[in-house]
Design an enzyme around this catalytic site. Sequence first.
Site, PDB file in Angstrom:
ATOM      1  N   SER A 149       0.911  -1.165   0.063  1.00  0.00           N
ATOM      2  CA  SER A 149       0.015   0.099   0.135  1.00  0.00           C
ATOM      3  C   SER A 149       0.966   1.237   0.068  1.00  0.00           C
ATOM      4  O   SER A 149       2.228   0.895   0.361  1.00  0.00           O
ATOM      5  CB  SER A 149      -0.920  -0.085   1.304  1.00  0.00           C
ATOM      6  OG  SER A 149      -1.266   1.288   1.512  1.00  0.00           O
ATOM      7  N   TYR A 162      -2.021  -0.621  10.576  1.00  0.00           N
ATOM      8  CA  TYR A 162      -2.004  -0.971   9.129  1.00  0.00           C
ATOM      9  C   TYR A 162      -0.524  -0.639   8.328  1.00  0.00           C
ATOM     10  O   TYR A 162      -0.090  -1.427   7.733  1.00  0.00           O
ATOM     11  CB  TYR A 162      -3.284  -0.110   8.300  1.00  0.00           C
ATOM     12  CG  TYR A 162      -3.223  -0.492   7.082  1.00  0.00           C
ATOM     13  CD1 TYR A 162      -3.587  -1.767   6.703  1.00  0.00           C
ATOM     14  CD2 TYR A 162      -3.205   0.385   6.007  1.00  0.00           C
ATOM     15  CE1 TYR A 162      -3.923  -2.147   5.144  1.00  0.00           C
ATOM     16  CE2 TYR A 162      -3.224   0.143   4.625  1.00  0.00           C
ATOM     17  CZ  TYR A 162      -3.697  -0.963   4.150  1.00  0.00           C
ATOM     18  OH  TYR A 162      -3.878  -1.463   2.864  1.00  0.00           O
TER      19      TYR A 162
HETATM   20  N1  LIG Z   1      -8.477  -0.447  -1.713  1.00  0.00           N
HETATM   21  C1  LIG Z   1      -7.373   0.104  -1.413  1.00  0.00           C
HETATM   22  O1  LIG Z   1      -7.518   1.336  -1.448  1.00  0.00           O
HETATM   23  C2  LIG Z   1      -6.166  -0.262  -1.074  1.00  0.00           C
HETATM   24  C3  LIG Z   1      -4.771   0.379  -1.163  1.00  0.00           C
HETATM   25  C4  LIG Z   1      -3.858   0.019  -0.803  1.00  0.00           C
HETATM   26  C5  LIG Z   1      -3.730  -1.414  -0.695  1.00  0.00           C
HETATM   27  N2  LIG Z   1      -4.534  -2.162  -0.624  1.00  0.00           N
HETATM   28  C6  LIG Z   1      -4.620  -3.684  -0.574  1.00  0.00           C
HETATM   29  O2  LIG Z   1      -5.033  -4.425  -1.411  1.00  0.00           O
HETATM   30  C7  LIG Z   1      -5.359  -5.524  -1.117  1.00  0.00           C
HETATM   31  C8  LIG Z   1      -6.702  -5.961  -1.462  1.00  0.00           C
HETATM   32  O3  LIG Z   1      -7.579  -5.212  -0.668  1.00  0.00           O
HETATM   33  P1  LIG Z   1      -9.049  -4.485  -1.688  1.00  0.00           P
HETATM   34  O4  LIG Z   1      -9.065  -3.258  -1.703  1.00  0.00           O
HETATM   35  O5  LIG Z   1      -9.218  -5.456  -2.547  1.00  0.00           O
HETATM   36  O6  LIG Z   1     -10.263  -5.019  -0.481  1.00  0.00           O
HETATM   37  P2  LIG Z   1     -11.194  -5.816  -0.329  1.00  0.00           P
HETATM   38  O7  LIG Z   1     -12.300  -5.634  -1.414  1.00  0.00           O
HETATM   39  O8  LIG Z   1     -11.783  -5.906   1.133  1.00  0.00           O
HETATM   40  O9  LIG Z   1     -10.627  -7.394  -0.403  1.00  0.00           O
HETATM   41  C9  LIG Z   1     -10.162  -8.014   0.443  1.00  0.00           C
HETATM   42  C10 LIG Z   1     -10.039  -9.502   0.188  1.00  0.00           C
HETATM   43  O10 LIG Z   1      -9.226 -10.270   1.124  1.00  0.00           O
HETATM   44  C11 LIG Z   1     -10.077 -11.495   1.490  1.00  0.00           C
HETATM   45  N3  LIG Z   1      -9.867 -11.962   3.126  1.00  0.00           N
HETATM   46  C12 LIG Z   1     -10.110 -11.386   4.217  1.00  0.00           C
HETATM   47  N4  LIG Z   1      -9.968 -12.000   4.987  1.00  0.00           N
HETATM   48  C13 LIG Z   1      -9.377 -13.176   4.531  1.00  0.00           C
HETATM   49  C14 LIG Z   1      -8.710 -14.317   5.242  1.00  0.00           C
HETATM   50  N5  LIG Z   1      -8.883 -14.366   6.520  1.00  0.00           N
HETATM   51  N6  LIG Z   1      -8.618 -15.316   4.525  1.00  0.00           N
HETATM   52  C15 LIG Z   1      -8.573 -15.371   3.299  1.00  0.00           C
HETATM   53  N7  LIG Z   1      -8.919 -14.176   2.550  1.00  0.00           N
HETATM   54  C16 LIG Z   1      -9.425 -13.021   3.397  1.00  0.00           C
HETATM   55  C17 LIG Z   1     -11.638 -11.117   1.351  1.00  0.00           C
HETATM   56  O11 LIG Z   1     -12.472 -12.003   1.080  1.00  0.00           O
HETATM   57  P3  LIG Z   1     -13.186 -12.893   2.310  1.00  0.00           P
HETATM   58  O12 LIG Z   1     -13.975 -11.873   3.048  1.00  0.00           O
HETATM   59  O13 LIG Z   1     -14.290 -13.534   1.404  1.00  0.00           O
HETATM   60  O14 LIG Z   1     -12.329 -13.747   2.715  1.00  0.00           O
HETATM   61  C18 LIG Z   1     -11.411 -10.072   0.065  1.00  0.00           C
HETATM   62  O15 LIG Z   1     -11.414 -11.000  -1.111  1.00  0.00           O
HETATM   63  C19 LIG Z   1      -5.245  -5.634   0.483  1.00  0.00           C
HETATM   64  O16 LIG Z   1      -3.942  -6.314   0.823  1.00  0.00           O
HETATM   65  C20 LIG Z   1      -5.157  -4.232   0.819  1.00  0.00           C
HETATM   66  O17 LIG Z   1      -4.652  -3.774   2.015  1.00  0.00           O
HETATM   67  C21 LIG Z   1      -5.811  -1.663  -0.820  1.00  0.00           C
END
Ligand SMILES: NC(=O)c1ccc[n+]([C@@H]2O[C@H](COP(=O)([O-])OP(=O)(O)OC[C@H]3O[C@@H](n4cnc5c(N)ncnc54)[C@H](OP(=O)(O)O)[C@@H]3O)[C@@H](O)[C@H]2O)c1
Length: 252
Positions: A149, A162
Amino acid sequence: MQPVLDGTVALVTGASSGIGAAAATALAAEGAAVALAARRGDRLEALAADIRDQGGTALVLECDVTDEQQAVGAVERTVDGLGRLDTLVNNAGVMLLGPVVDAPLPEWQQMVELNVLGLLYCAHAALPHLLRAAEDGPRQVADMVNISSVAGRAARLGNGVYSLTKHGVGAFSESLRQEVAKRYVRVSLVEPGATATELASHNRREVLESIRSQFGQTMAAADIADAITYIVTRPRHVAVNEMLIRPTEQER
Ligand SMILES: NC(=O)c1ccc[n+]([C@@H]2O[C@H](COP(=O)([O-])OP(=O)(O)OC[C@H]3O[C@@H](n4cnc5c(N)ncnc54)[C@H](OP(=O)(O)O)[C@@H]3O)[C@@H](O)[C@H]2O)c1
């Protein structure tokens, strides 16, 4: 023309929504058979059906990667079901923000267990297969893409733990990159800025209200999937070590 990832297998964690779902779709479009890991099996089944409708191959792995056995099982089921492992997208993550003072400790535990330990369990279990793929795979190179991130570059008020977890992902990725570079496993770090996904929605209401004012321009999950696809489709002699991607208007 043959798709670049034809004959390869990718495991994407956190594939049930957001960046993981978009990445799995994009990698499948490049010819990779994809294993989809997350806890919500119904969401994974729907995504797998979409990928198959487009002519791709998808395997659903309902699992919780914070459980070591389930994380190892996800890697083993990928190799058993799809025959090999060339690409790991270590994407599953959670972002629970707010002040350190009086923070609920379970939120910190959840972030460390998923963003750090879950990622490490998957990396550890996948590495022998990635090393093998780099030796005998169709492309003679394998990839681990770890999703960090902007918070993995700079700590800000309200994102202490975080940011800690994402700095850790960066440190681990760079050390591992050096360890396996000569064996043609490329370890890459992707550092997204604000992206429209479910990520922020897991925060407590008072935290959401206080960060809502900071929400500005966002990218789409597909924009980050594009970056991941770019990284893993480079020729064997090119390793994109790190990619920091912000919405154009995001200043910090
Ligand atoms: N969105 C942003 O602005 C942003 C910015 C910087 C970095 N990121 C990073 O991008 C990555 C993806 O996030 P996203 O933005 O796509 O968020 P998201 O839509 O909330 O996706 C998170 C994913 O992680 C899965 N997950 C959560 N707990 C889990 C567990 N215990 N075991 C297996 N899977 C699990 C969730 O699926 P289930 O709930 O079905 O398990 C979901 O598929 C993260 O690492 C986040 O820190 C995102």
